[in-house]
Every structure is written in structure tokens, then in C-alpha cells.
Design an enzyme around this catalytic site. Sequence first.
Site, PDB file in Angstrom:
ATOM      1  N   ASP A  11      86.777  55.966  63.880  1.00  0.00           N
ATOM      2  CA  ASP A  11      86.556  56.167  65.284  1.00  0.00           C
ATOM      3  C   ASP A  11      85.483  55.045  65.859  1.00  0.00           C
ATOM      4  O   ASP A  11      85.553  53.773  65.330  1.00  0.00           O
ATOM      5  CB  ASP A  11      86.159  57.421  65.651  1.00  0.00           C
ATOM      6  N   HIS A  69      93.125  63.091  64.763  1.00  0.00           N
ATOM      7  CA  HIS A  69      92.195  61.960  64.640  1.00  0.00           C
ATOM      8  C   HIS A  69      91.045  61.931  63.765  1.00  0.00           C
ATOM      9  O   HIS A  69      90.540  60.989  63.361  1.00  0.00           O
ATOM     10  CB  HIS A  69      91.568  62.149  66.051  1.00  0.00           C
TER      11      HIS A  69
END
Length: 326
Positions: free
Chosen positions: A104, A303
Site C-alpha cells: 500500500d 487489498h
Amino acid sequence: MTHGTHFTHRLVPAPAGRIHLVEQGSGPLVLLVHGFPESWYSWRHQLPALAAAGYRAVAIDVRGYGRSSKPSATDAYRLVELVEDNVAVVHALGEESAVVVGHDWGSAIASGSGLLRPDVFRAVGMLSVPYTPRSEPRPTEVFAHMGGGEDEFYISYFQEPGRAESEIEPDVRGWLAGFYRALSAETMPGPGDPAPYFVSPGGTLRERFPAGPAPAWLGEAELNHYAGEFERTGLTGPLNRYRTMDRDWADLADHNGAPLTQPSLFIGGALDATTSWLSEAIKAFPVTLPGLVSSHLLDDCGHWIQQERPEDTNRLLIDWLAELPA
């Protein structure tokens, strides 16, 4: 494994003041950099696996998180500053170079580290967020056009100091649980549901988070760990990363369109919206990542790659590390 008995915690000096890190194992240094809203703890499954494979695995709390220093100035969260923190960690550990792996925001910090300090970072691994070279126009202009009609994209929503904090901080644990659910493969909203990346006029992000049980990777102990960290530190440091994107863009003017030349790795989740938003960046890898060793999209993965799919992530990381020049 959630709490390894062999994790060594330490604080090392860095430009921010101090960086908290957790390490395990000995061998070539692999520096692990987390994203938003996480901590060193998001690498809890990778530390023992990398140590067992013969590496010195080190996961940091990024500036603004956990037990690392939290400068008050928004500008202190610019990418160039976070890169220097990474360099300081490598040197504080008595090493000259490291492989850097990020997830991320940590992926952007890892690629920035490789771009700006190729003398220190000999290879770059990126999870969830592909390498995207600096380009025109400035980031906030791009994100301002990503809303669906009147809706506001979450990155734009995060820009104004205090605004997102006022939504999150009254109930950190509940907000985090919803945010983690919204981006996990098994609990994310369905195709017909409101997208959790947008804010309605006058609304909040949270009202679009899916209700229901937590994803399998997020037990009570895991959620308690994250909630405890953010209840103690607040969210301003982490959110300041979003608030310096235009400063990063200015800082990196000399690197417009620059490729990342070191040996690299990308792992994305097939169900992560990031991989569709940035699909053009993935297609551009032959140009932007000339040193790319391998690129993977994990089916049925959202994610939180290294927590949703720890065994797959460990295997791909270790296979890649084994191929790197010594």
C-alpha cells in the site's frame, strides 16, 4: 502465527527522531514497510518465514505510526523524508544495503526508496500498489476527478487536516474493522453495493463500509492490536501521508517518468480496486520496471495481501529473493 516469541523490538535514531522496528533472523537485510492504516504488525506472518529462509527480516513502524516519532508538521511526511528514515534504519542496523518491500503506501515508499537511493536499496518488492512514475498533472487534480458524480474520492476526503480524524477517532476500533472489511476479498461490498472508496456530500466513508463479521485474517487479537496502536497515536500522522502528495510531486520533478531499474517484484490482489484503478501502471511495467523479475495477481484476494494470503505471499517473496544477485 500472530505473536512470534523471537521478535526483537528496538528503537533506532532516524531523521524523524526515532523509528521503531521489529526484527527476526540473520542474513541479507529485507526491510518491510507497511501501509495505511497498519503497522509493523501487518508483516507478522512474513518475519518468521523470511527468517527461516535465511534473511534478516525487519518491519518498521513508518513515521507517524506506532512507537516511531510523530512530527507535527504535515510536510514532515513527504516521501523524501520517509526514504531517509529507511536509509537511517539500514545504517542503524549496521548494514550498507537492503532489499525493500512495501505494501500500500509502503509500496510507494519502497519504490521511492529504490528510485532516490539506489546505492542503498538493491531490489524493490511492491504489494497492492504498482510502481507509478511521477507524471503530469499534480495528484490532487487527478483525484478530484475520480468521484462518481457528486461523490468525493477518499484520497480527496483525506486532504483537509482534521476532517477524517473527526470521523475515525471517536471509534477507532469500529472504523478500522469496517475499513478492513471493505477491502478484504471475503467481506467487501458486492458489485451492486455503494463503493466504499467514495464519500457522499456531507457524509462519511464509514457509512459505506459493509456490516457483518470480520474477514478470517482479522481475529479479535489482530483488531485489538491495530485499534490499540491508533487509539494511542491518533490518525493525523498516518493521514498526513495523503496530505503531502502534491509536495512529493514537486519534490520528484527531476524524476518525471523515471523507471525503477533494480530487480523488482509486484504482487496484487485480483479483487483489489487498486489493481483496476492502476491497471495502466501494471501494463506499463515493461517500460517502468525494466528489472521486473515477476508480477502476480492473486485470485480471490483483496487489498490486505500479506495478511489475507500469508502463505502465498511468503512463497512469492522467498522465491523472488532467492533469484536476486547476491
